[in-house]
Design a protein around this motif. Structure first.
Motif, PDB file in Angstrom:
ATOM      1  N   ALA A  18       0.830  -1.208   0.000  1.00  0.00           N
ATOM      2  CA  ALA A  18       0.000   0.000   0.000  1.00  0.00           C
ATOM      3  C   ALA A  18       0.861   1.253   0.000  1.00  0.00           C
ATOM      4  O   ALA A  18       0.581   2.219  -0.729  1.00  0.00           O
ATOM      5  N   MET A  19       1.908   1.262   0.790  1.00  0.00           N
ATOM      6  CA  MET A  19       2.804   2.420   0.830  1.00  0.00           C
ATOM      7  C   MET A  19       3.536   2.583  -0.496  1.00  0.00           C
ATOM      8  O   MET A  19       3.711   3.700  -0.983  1.00  0.00           O
ATOM      9  N   GLY A  20       3.965   1.483  -1.098  1.00  0.00           N
ATOM     10  CA  GLY A  20       4.626   1.551  -2.396  1.00  0.00           C
ATOM     11  C   GLY A  20       3.701   2.090  -3.470  1.00  0.00           C
ATOM     12  O   GLY A  20       4.101   2.915  -4.301  1.00  0.00           O
ATOM     13  N   ALA A  21       2.437   1.644  -3.455  1.00  0.00           N
ATOM     14  CA  ALA A  21       1.464   2.139  -4.430  1.00  0.00           C
ATOM     15  C   ALA A  21       1.197   3.628  -4.217  1.00  0.00           C
ATOM     16  O   ALA A  21       1.116   4.397  -5.182  1.00  0.00           O
ATOM     17  N   ALA A  22       1.074   4.057  -2.977  1.00  0.00           N
ATOM     18  CA  ALA A  22       0.824   5.475  -2.686  1.00  0.00           C
ATOM     19  C   ALA A  22       2.010   6.341  -3.103  1.00  0.00           C
ATOM     20  O   ALA A  22       1.831   7.405  -3.715  1.00  0.00           O
ATOM     21  N   ILE A  23       3.207   5.900  -2.809  1.00  0.00           N
ATOM     22  CA  ILE A  23       4.399   6.660  -3.195  1.00  0.00           C
ATOM     23  C   ILE A  23       4.533   6.695  -4.723  1.00  0.00           C
ATOM     24  O   ILE A  23       4.880   7.723  -5.303  1.00  0.00           O
ATOM     25  N   GLY A  24       4.245   5.581  -5.382  1.00  0.00           N
ATOM     26  CA  GLY A  24       4.292   5.548  -6.842  1.00  0.00           C
ATOM     27  C   GLY A  24       3.280   6.493  -7.460  1.00  0.00           C
ATOM     28  O   GLY A  24       3.585   7.208  -8.419  1.00  0.00           O
ATOM     29  N   LEU A  25       2.052   6.517  -6.925  1.00  0.00           N
ATOM     30  CA  LEU A  25       1.014   7.417  -7.441  1.00  0.00           C
ATOM     31  C   LEU A  25       1.400   8.880  -7.216  1.00  0.00           C
ATOM     32  O   LEU A  25       1.219   9.712  -8.098  1.00  0.00           O
ATOM     33  N   CYS A  26       1.945   9.185  -6.043  1.00  0.00           N
ATOM     34  CA  CYS A  26       2.386  10.560  -5.766  1.00  0.00           C
ATOM     35  C   CYS A  26       3.518  10.963  -6.709  1.00  0.00           C
ATOM     36  O   CYS A  26       3.523  12.085  -7.234  1.00  0.00           O
ATOM     37  N   GLY A  27       4.456  10.066  -6.945  1.00  0.00           N
ATOM     38  CA  GLY A  27       5.548  10.360  -7.870  1.00  0.00           C
ATOM     39  C   GLY A  27       5.054  10.561  -9.286  1.00  0.00           C
ATOM     40  O   GLY A  27       5.503  11.471  -9.995  1.00  0.00           O
ATOM     41  N   PHE A  28       4.101   9.734  -9.714  1.00  0.00           N
ATOM     42  CA  PHE A  28       3.530   9.883 -11.045  1.00  0.00           C
ATOM     43  C   PHE A  28       2.838  11.230 -11.197  1.00  0.00           C
ATOM     44  O   PHE A  28       3.027  11.934 -12.188  1.00  0.00           O
ATOM     45  N   MET A  29       2.029  11.610 -10.206  1.00  0.00           N
ATOM     46  CA  MET A  29       1.320  12.889 -10.293  1.00  0.00           C
ATOM     47  C   MET A  29       2.293  14.067 -10.246  1.00  0.00           C
ATOM     48  O   MET A  29       2.087  15.076 -10.924  1.00  0.00           O
ATOM     49  N   LEU A  30       3.345  13.958  -9.458  1.00  0.00           N
ATOM     50  CA  LEU A  30       4.355  15.014  -9.411  1.00  0.00           C
ATOM     51  C   LEU A  30       5.021  15.184 -10.768  1.00  0.00           C
ATOM     52  O   LEU A  30       5.135  16.307 -11.278  1.00  0.00           O
ATOM     53  N   LEU A  31       5.439  14.086 -11.374  1.00  0.00           N
ATOM     54  CA  LEU A  31       6.077  14.158 -12.688  1.00  0.00           C
ATOM     55  C   LEU A  31       5.112  14.641 -13.760  1.00  0.00           C
ATOM     56  O   LEU A  31       5.481  15.456 -14.609  1.00  0.00           O
ATOM     57  N   ARG A  32       3.862  14.166 -13.700  1.00  0.00           N
ATOM     58  CA  ARG A  32       2.876  14.597 -14.696  1.00  0.00           C
ATOM     59  C   ARG A  32       2.629  16.094 -14.580  1.00  0.00           C
ATOM     60  O   ARG A  32       2.576  16.809 -15.580  1.00  0.00           O
TER      61      ARG A  32
END
Length: 91
Positions: A18-32
């Protein structure tokens, strides 16, 4: 290796996922947002242009593929179950 098994327990795998998915989603939105948002200008030439009224580019950024896909589907988690429970039975 005996020391690692003491710290990594199978009970922590769902939390780590869950933490990995949340960090991945936050990183994706930051880059986008940093790379595709028309309001963000990284290089000096674009920043010197000032405020641009680029409504088409902003609309394209907002109406991304996931949002377009969600517009075509009903806003229900379980549409089949909702129809079963809310529609009157047919005689």
């Amino acid at each position: 290796m005996a020391g690692i098994s003491r710290w990594v327990k199978p009970e922590t795998y769902p939390l780590a996922a869950a933490m990995g998915a949340a960090i991945g989603l936050c990183g994706f939105m930051l880059l986008r947002s940093a790379l595709a948002n028309p309001d963000v200008r990284i290089n000096k030439v674009d920043r010197a242009a000032g405020v641009l009224e680029n409504f088409e580019e902003g609309k394209k950024f907002k109406e991304h593929a996931v949002r377009r896909w969600l517009k075509e589907h009903p806003p229900m988690i379980m549409p089949g179950l909702n129809r079963l429970m809310s529609d009157p039975p047919k005689p």
